[in-house]
Design a protein around this motif. Structure first.
Motif, PDB file in Angstrom:
ATOM      1  N   GLY A 183     -38.385  -5.931   2.127  1.00 23.39           N
ATOM      2  CA  GLY A 183     -38.879  -4.565   2.013  1.00 23.39           C
ATOM      3  C   GLY A 183     -38.723  -4.035   0.591  1.00 23.39           C
ATOM      4  N   THR A 184     -37.642  -4.435  -0.045  1.00 27.10           N
ATOM      5  CA  THR A 184     -37.399  -4.010  -1.426  1.00 27.10           C
ATOM      6  C   THR A 184     -38.549  -4.426  -2.336  1.00 27.10           C
ATOM      7  N   TYR A 237     -34.286   5.694   1.895  1.00 29.65           N
ATOM      8  CA  TYR A 237     -33.962   4.406   1.285  1.00 29.65           C
ATOM      9  C   TYR A 237     -35.227   3.575   1.247  1.00 29.65           C
ATOM     10  N   ASN A 249     -32.995   6.165   7.229  1.00 32.39           N
ATOM     11  CA  ASN A 249     -31.857   5.700   6.445  1.00 32.39           C
ATOM     12  C   ASN A 249     -30.880   6.796   6.055  1.00 32.39           C
ATOM     13  N   ASP A 263     -43.655   4.297   3.390  1.00 27.01           N
ATOM     14  CA  ASP A 263     -42.740   3.175   3.527  1.00 27.01           C
ATOM     15  C   ASP A 263     -42.455   3.010   5.016  1.00 27.01           C
ATOM     16  N   MET A 315     -39.306   0.260   8.160  1.00 34.67           N
ATOM     17  CA  MET A 315     -38.578   0.443   9.422  1.00 34.67           C
ATOM     18  C   MET A 315     -39.488   0.860  10.569  1.00 34.67           C
ATOM     19  N   LYS A 326     -39.177  -5.909   8.254  1.00 32.61           N
ATOM     20  CA  LYS A 326     -38.459  -5.885   9.530  1.00 32.61           C
ATOM     21  C   LYS A 326     -39.264  -6.435  10.718  1.00 32.61           C
TER      22      LYS A 326
HETATM   23  C1  LIG Z   1     -34.876  -1.709   5.276  1.00 34.46           C
HETATM   24  C2  LIG Z   1     -35.743  -0.829   4.481  1.00 34.46           C
HETATM   25  C3  LIG Z   1     -36.181  -1.184   3.197  1.00 34.46           C
HETATM   26  C4  LIG Z   1     -35.674  -2.399   2.474  1.00 34.46           C
HETATM   27  O1  LIG Z   1     -36.043  -3.582   3.084  1.00 34.46           O
HETATM   28  P1  LIG Z   1     -35.214  -4.921   2.735  1.00 34.46           P
HETATM   29  O2  LIG Z   1     -35.929  -5.984   3.481  1.00 34.46           O
HETATM   30  O3  LIG Z   1     -33.811  -4.666   3.192  1.00 34.46           O
HETATM   31  O4  LIG Z   1     -35.279  -5.101   1.245  1.00 34.46           O
HETATM   32  C5  LIG Z   1     -37.088  -0.368   2.568  1.00 34.46           C
HETATM   33  N1  LIG Z   1     -37.532   0.756   3.147  1.00 34.46           N
HETATM   34  C6  LIG Z   1     -37.127   1.135   4.373  1.00 34.46           C
HETATM   35  C7  LIG Z   1     -37.682   2.379   4.977  1.00 34.46           C
HETATM   36  C8  LIG Z   1     -36.215   0.369   5.083  1.00 34.46           C
HETATM   37  O5  LIG Z   1     -35.783   0.775   6.273  1.00 34.46           O
END
Ligand SMILES: *Cc1c(COP(=O)(O)O)cnc(C)c1O
Length: 434
Positions: A119-120, A146, A213, A241, A244, A269
């Protein structure tokens, strides 16, 4: 009765010598709630087992991916079949195209997607694209949100950053966040005022359409619509984003639930079914700017990893209205039982929920942004967390993480969990009174 923890403590000691904080991702360390994280060895459905022989009802679900519970047979089988064919090729594969086709079909705003491994990477790359497309630098994010750990987004971030009280990470140069403006979530006036003053400089607004988050915080009615309107009027891009929320709150994500169409979307995710995957996508004219179709560079050796693609396809193929209805019913059952527990124990508290994502905030009446979330009683949360762990309930180890439900949870899992919550609040009231 105390659950056995000898193996957990042994693992934790060994881990602490070779992994910073004993973990590969901060929130796993239980710093906010105390105690030793269980040494998990297996998971099936809504339950996980640890090396000490304890069984837990799991509301962590790997922090989101396991919408169908642990190890659904059709996902395991799809991954196994792919593993027999090969792990990675450094070439476009059929499974990758197939998952992209499913994602674009499920989410109308996604005309094209690029797969990444987390996700990053997805959010970082989407913002690079937004800056390139607009020729502007300014990024707007919300406090307590986040979006992964890329430098530009580590400003008033949620998740582990919120839990550990790290305001801004050292190692992030001031220049990296200089073009990031942080506003309070759900604050319409703050958004209008920023756009009135600096609208022409804003490349993108990035938002968790349901914040997850800082704990679960739904958008106020009209908030996402306002972001859509202001960004369109000022030539800025709207980035949802949905790492999640994508395929968690509905099959079309939060954008379909709230009927707001972003320019770009990030995913992760659930679409990897538990394997490392991220993706970003959106308008075709924007995505055509990504290399090698266009000049915006972004790459990845293991991007589109075939096993992860196969897992994602198997998950998506299992989703239908019944899945979301079941998860929503379970969420409603848990939320109303937790609410009733606040009432019965005479505690202030509120349960925020969207579908199968929820957070009981202890000691506060309403949570609509990061500032109100931070008023929650984290000591009481730690006591509840410990009681849950003792009684076989594994809950995210922070007041500021959402808990997750899956199709594998049963009504009795929910009732047990709510029962322990109620008993612990009553106990805490008595102890604080006495
Ligand atoms: C988990 C998350 C991320 C980061 O994803 P990773 O796979 O941990 O890098 C980014 N944005 C949101 C909304 C998240 O919940």
């Amino acid at each position: 009765m105390t659950r056995p923890t000898a193996a957990a403590e042994r693992l934790s000691r060994r881990a602490g010598l070779v992994l910073p904080g004993g973990v590969s991702s901060p929130v796993r360390a239980f710093r906010a709630v105390g105690g030793t994280p269980p040494a998990l060895i297996s998971g099936q459905g809504a339950h996980v087992l640890d090396e000490d022989g304890n069984d837990y009802i799991d509301f962590v679900l790997a922090y989101g991916p396991h919408l169908l519970g642990h190890n659904p047979p059709q996902v395991v089988e799809a991954v196994r079949r792919q593993l027999e064919r090969g792990l990675a090729f450094g070439a476009t594969t059929g499974v990758e195209v197939e998952l992209a086709e499913r994602l674009t079909a499920a989410m109308p705003s996604l005309e094209m997607v690029r797969f990444v491994s987390s996700g990053t990477e997805a959010t970082m790359s989407a913002l690079r694209l937004a800056r390139a497309a607009t020729g502007r630098d300014l990024i707007v994010k919300f406090a307590g949100a986040y979006h992964g750990h890329a430098d530009a987004l580590l400003a008033e971030a949620g998740s582990g950053v919120a839990t550990l009280g790290i305001p801004d990470s050292p190692g992030v140069p001031a220049s990296a966040t200089a073009a990031t403006v942080v506003l309070p979530y759900n604050d319409a006036a703050a958004v209008s005022s920023l756009f009135a003053r600096r609208g022409g400089e804003i490349a993108a607004v990035i938002v968790e359409p349901v914040a997850g988050n800082m704990g679960c915080v739904p958008p106020r009615p009209g908030f996402l619509e306002q972001l859509r309107r202001e960004t369109s009027e000022h030539g800025s891009l709207l980035v949802f984003d949905e790492v999640m929320t994508g395929f968690r709150v509905s099959s079309g994500g939060a954008q379909s639930l709230f009927g707001v169409r972003p320019d770009l979307t990030t995913l992760g995710k659930v679409i990897g079914g538990g394997l490392p995957v991220g993706a970003y996508g959106g308008r075709r004219d924007l995505m055509q700017m990504v290399a090698p179709a266009g000049p915006v560079y972004q790459a990845g050796t293991l991007s589109g990893s075939p096993a992860a693609m196969a897992a994602g396809i198997a998950v998506l193929d299992s989703l239908d209205d019944e899945v979301y209805e079941r998860i929503d019913d379970l969420g409603a059952r848990l939320a109303s039982a937790l609410d009733a527990a606040f009432e019965a124990a005479g505690w202030q508290g509120t349960v925020n929920r969207v579908g199968g994502m929820l957070t009981p905030f202890i000691g506060v009446d309403e949570v609509s942004d990061f500032a109100s979330a931070k008023h929650a009683d984290t000591a009481a949360f730690a006591a509840v967390h410990a009681a849950w762990l003792e009684s076989g309930v594994l809950w995210p180890p922070s007041q500021f993480e959402a808990a997750f439900l899956s199709t594998a949870h049963s009504d009795s899992d929910i009732d047990h969990t709510a029962g322990v919550f109620a008993a612990t609040l009553t106990d805490l009231s008595a102890r604080r009174a006495g």
